[in-house]
Write a protein that holds these residues in place. Structure first.
Motif, mmCIF file in Angstrom:
data_model
loop_
_atom_site.group_PDB
_atom_site.id
_atom_site.type_symbol
_atom_site.label_atom_id
_atom_site.label_comp_id
_atom_site.label_asym_id
_atom_site.label_seq_id
_atom_site.Cartn_x
_atom_site.Cartn_y
_atom_site.Cartn_z
ATOM 1 N N VAL A 179 -73.882 11.683 13.810
ATOM 2 C CA VAL A 179 -72.789 10.825 13.363
ATOM 3 C C VAL A 179 -71.538 11.665 13.121
ATOM 4 O O VAL A 179 -71.607 12.890 12.973
ATOM 5 N N ARG A 180 -70.399 10.963 13.073
ATOM 6 C CA ARG A 180 -69.135 11.625 12.762
ATOM 7 C C ARG A 180 -68.395 10.815 11.705
ATOM 8 O O ARG A 180 -68.474 9.587 11.676
ATOM 9 N N THR A 181 -67.669 11.519 10.836
ATOM 10 C CA THR A 181 -66.850 10.868 9.826
ATOM 11 C C THR A 181 -65.608 11.729 9.598
ATOM 12 O O THR A 181 -65.499 12.834 10.150
ATOM 13 N N GLY A 230 -59.025 14.090 6.730
ATOM 14 C CA GLY A 230 -58.431 13.866 8.037
ATOM 15 C C GLY A 230 -59.039 14.695 9.144
ATOM 16 O O GLY A 230 -58.623 14.597 10.297
ATOM 17 N N LYS A 231 -60.039 15.511 8.818
ATOM 18 C CA LYS A 231 -60.721 16.352 9.806
ATOM 19 C C LYS A 231 -62.010 15.667 10.252
ATOM 20 O O LYS A 231 -62.711 15.060 9.449
ATOM 21 N N GLU A 232 -62.320 15.780 11.525
ATOM 22 C CA GLU A 232 -63.554 15.197 12.041
ATOM 23 C C GLU A 232 -64.742 16.070 11.652
ATOM 24 O O GLU A 232 -64.797 17.255 11.962
ATOM 25 N N VAL A 233 -65.684 15.475 10.965
ATOM 26 C CA VAL A 233 -66.894 16.161 10.521
ATOM 27 C C VAL A 233 -68.095 15.553 11.233
ATOM 28 O O VAL A 233 -68.222 14.326 11.314
ATOM 29 N N THR A 234 -68.972 16.398 11.745
ATOM 30 C CA THR A 234 -70.156 15.940 12.474
ATOM 31 C C THR A 234 -71.414 16.319 11.714
ATOM 32 O O THR A 234 -71.537 17.445 11.213
ATOM 33 N N ILE A 235 -72.340 15.368 11.618
ATOM 34 C CA ILE A 235 -73.633 15.581 10.969
ATOM 35 C C ILE A 235 -74.713 15.174 11.954
ATOM 36 O O ILE A 235 -74.638 14.099 12.556
ATOM 37 N N VAL A 276 -81.208 19.215 9.381
ATOM 38 C CA VAL A 276 -79.898 18.572 9.430
ATOM 39 C C VAL A 276 -78.832 19.654 9.526
ATOM 40 O O VAL A 276 -78.838 20.614 8.746
ATOM 41 N N THR A 277 -77.938 19.510 10.488
ATOM 42 C CA THR A 277 -76.814 20.434 10.636
ATOM 43 C C THR A 277 -75.518 19.659 10.446
ATOM 44 O O THR A 277 -75.428 18.496 10.814
ATOM 45 N N CYS A 278 -74.523 20.304 9.878
ATOM 46 C CA CYS A 278 -73.198 19.692 9.792
ATOM 47 C C CYS A 278 -72.146 20.785 9.761
ATOM 48 O O CYS A 278 -72.453 21.942 9.457
ATOM 49 N N ASP A 279 -70.909 20.431 10.096
ATOM 50 C CA ASP A 279 -69.854 21.435 10.127
ATOM 51 C C ASP A 279 -68.865 21.263 8.981
ATOM 52 O O ASP A 279 -67.796 21.873 8.964
ATOM 53 N N TYR A 287 -70.227 2.502 12.116
ATOM 54 C CA TYR A 287 -70.963 1.996 10.974
ATOM 55 C C TYR A 287 -70.176 2.358 9.725
ATOM 56 O O TYR A 287 -70.160 3.496 9.290
ATOM 57 N N GLN A 288 -69.479 1.378 9.141
ATOM 58 C CA GLN A 288 -68.752 1.579 7.894
ATOM 59 C C GLN A 288 -67.865 2.818 7.991
ATOM 60 O O GLN A 288 -66.941 2.857 8.783
ATOM 61 N N ALA A 289 -68.149 3.847 7.192
ATOM 62 C CA ALA A 289 -67.254 4.998 7.104
ATOM 63 C C ALA A 289 -67.581 6.086 8.114
ATOM 64 O O ALA A 289 -67.012 7.176 8.047
ATOM 65 N N PHE A 290 -68.479 5.818 9.065
ATOM 66 C CA PHE A 290 -68.836 6.860 10.031
ATOM 67 C C PHE A 290 -69.141 6.240 11.379
ATOM 68 O O PHE A 290 -69.306 5.024 11.510
ATOM 69 N N GLN A 291 -69.217 7.074 12.390
ATOM 70 C CA GLN A 291 -69.524 6.647 13.752
ATOM 71 C C GLN A 291 -70.829 7.286 14.202
ATOM 72 O O GLN A 291 -71.032 8.485 14.017
ATOM 73 N N VAL A 292 -71.712 6.492 14.783
ATOM 74 C CA VAL A 292 -72.930 7.011 15.384
ATOM 75 C C VAL A 292 -72.597 7.502 16.783
ATOM 76 O O VAL A 292 -72.007 6.774 17.579
ATOM 77 N N VAL A 293 -72.940 8.730 17.083
ATOM 78 C CA VAL A 293 -72.603 9.352 18.356
ATOM 79 C C VAL A 293 -73.796 9.276 19.303
ATOM 80 O O VAL A 293 -74.807 9.951 19.101
ATOM 81 N N SER A 294 -73.678 8.460 20.316
ATOM 82 C CA SER A 294 -74.733 8.350 21.311
ATOM 83 C C SER A 294 -74.790 9.621 22.146
ATOM 84 O O SER A 294 -73.779 10.070 22.680
ATOM 85 N N GLY A 295 -75.958 10.213 22.238
ATOM 86 C CA GLY A 295 -76.099 11.446 23.008
ATOM 87 C C GLY A 295 -75.838 12.696 22.200
ATOM 88 O O GLY A 295 -75.952 13.808 22.724
ATOM 89 N N GLY A 296 -75.491 12.535 20.908
ATOM 90 C CA GLY A 296 -75.298 13.701 20.051
ATOM 91 C C GLY A 296 -76.623 14.357 19.724
ATOM 92 O O GLY A 296 -77.697 13.774 19.892
ATOM 93 N N SER A 297 -76.565 15.588 19.242
ATOM 94 C CA SER A 297 -77.803 16.335 18.981
ATOM 95 C C SER A 297 -77.596 17.338 17.858
ATOM 96 O O SER A 297 -76.507 17.455 17.299
ATOM 97 N N ILE A 298 -78.633 18.068 17.570
ATOM 98 C CA ILE A 298 -78.636 19.050 16.489
ATOM 99 C C ILE A 298 -77.559 20.119 16.673
ATOM 100 O O ILE A 298 -77.135 20.756 15.714
ATOM 101 N N VAL A 299 -77.056 20.305 17.901
ATOM 102 C CA VAL A 299 -76.034 21.330 18.156
ATOM 103 C C VAL A 299 -74.629 20.731 18.234
ATOM 104 O O VAL A 299 -73.667 21.459 18.512
#
Length: 411
Positions: free
Chosen positions: A171-173, A177-182, A203-206, A6-18
């Protein structure tokens, strides 16, 4: 895990709060709920995370909110402990002591400083927590905590009340250049009419992100998503949205001037929108998600006020349940919103079906409208032709089951 772009990010199927780096979670049944369902959960972070929150505007704010506000004075958190089945609201000094006791017991079991732990509760108002069961549950939490799908699911189940389904998104974006997950998890089904209120969401993110920037982004995202949903017009005493950022993705600190800020902000807001819509769709007794789109208002604030009025109308919600293309209920709600409207220039569509043009009724196929409104998702479009303001609100239909569920909520 599959991914959808989706535009500037990817929806991660099966992703979760952790899914974001550094986070773990878990949940269990400690006996606050009558049924054998999880009612105590925790989210932890391996580092002290930048954190932000928004809270219910109900003046009867539950005891856990006081504790969480105190913990968040530093702008840092390392854990959130949550119970369902009991709101610990309007419970006086004893309720406050119990909320602090939850924080203290969690700190002891997890080896985390008390001031870095938030507390959240949801459930019946006006009843004291059974602290013997809560303490026993907290003692059992460390063995339930992990970074896997199972542990994330146990947490998501632990925060539910009358919800029929858990609500999760990931999601991931890319940032520097680093992969960030939200990721996010939420509960909410009844007492849904936020300003900020009526649910618990996490909401958690790294990403590494400035705390003030995180608080600002959380507020803006909330205004456009969680504050644009309604189920029944009631604002809860308890609810809050908390965001935690571990900073373990390795990016340069995010702020509004950062070159990748917009991409991150879009991904973050998407997480909030998905959770908000999931809450609206899972409204108590609901059979369909209803979306109201307002265009042509004099301002964005005006558009939001009109959208919330339409989506909150009991008559509009009842018409949606009955699959009745009664656009008169929609136009009446627009007109009573207290916002500037040119009464001779309004268009209304149900999906792609034009039912009102220039504030004049037009012929439409009633059978086509019936088929459309019988679906599980309905979109209402209102063009005011009065400016550039636009907004979207989400809600659900009003059904017989809503009354049945709430008539027996305590029993």
């Amino acid at each position: 895990m599959g991914q959808v772009t989706y535009q500037a990010f990817q929806v991660v199927s099966g992703g979760s709060i952790v899914s974001p780096q550094g986070f773990k979670a878990g949940g269990l049944h400690c006996g606050l709920k009558k049924a054998e369902r999880n009612d105590l959960g925790v989210i932890t972070c391996e580092v002290l995370a930048n954190a932000a929150a928004v809270y219910t505007t109900n003046v009867f704010q539950a005891a856990p909110l006081k504790v969480t506000r105190e913990s968040l004075q530093s702008g840092k958190l390392q854990a959130i402990v949550v119970n369902s089945g009991n709101a610990n609201a309007v419970t006086g000094q004893q309720g406050e002591q119990d909320a602090y006791a939850m924080r203290s017991a969690t700190a002891k079991e997890l080896g985390i400083a008390e001031e870095n732990i938030a507390v959240a509760s949801t459930g019946v108002i006006g009843e004291l927590l059974n602290m013997e069961r809560v303490h026993a549950g907290i003692k059992g939490l460390p063995a339930k905590i992990g970074s896997g799908t199972e542990e994330a699911n146990e947490f998501s189940q632990a925060i539910l009340t009358t919800d029929l389904v858990k609500k999760e998104v990931c999601v991931r974006t890319l940032v520097d250049g680093k992969e960030v997950t939200i990721a996010g998890a939420a509960k909410g089904s009844g007492m849904i009419h936020p300003n900020m209120a009526t649910m618990l969401a996490f909401v958690t993110c790294d990403a590494e992100i400035d705390q003030a920037a995180l608080q600002s982004l959380l507020g803006k995202s909330t205004d456009a998503t969680f504050n644009m949903i309604t189920v029944d017009g009631d604002t809860s005493t308890n609810d809050m949205l908390i965001a935690m950022a571990s900073g373990l993705a390795g990016n340069e600190s995010l702020h509004p001037e950062h070159k990748d800020w917009q991409a991150f902000a879009e991904a973050f807001s998407y997480v909030c929108e998905v959770l908000a819509k999931a809450i609206a769709r899972d409204g108590e007794g609901a059979t369909k998600l209803v979306e109201v789109n307002i265009d042509g208002a004099v301002s964005e604030d005006s558009a939001r006020a009109i959208a919330k009025t339409v989506i909150g109308s009991s008559l509009v919600k009842s018409a949606m349940f009955g699959a009745d293309a009664n656009w008169g209920r929609i136009i009446a709600a627009v007109g009573r919103a207290g916002e500037p409207v040119q009464p001779d220039e309004v268009d209304v569509k149900l999906g792609s079906i034009l039912v009102l043009s220039g504030s004049r009724p037009v012929y439409f196929d009633e059978e086509e409208a019936l088929r459309y409104l019988q679906g599980d998702s309905v979109q209402i479009y209102v063009d005011l032709h009065g400016g550039s303001g636009k907004a979207t609100a989400w809600g659900c239909d009003l059904t017989y089951d809503y009354v049945r569920i709430n008539a027996a909520y305590r029993t």
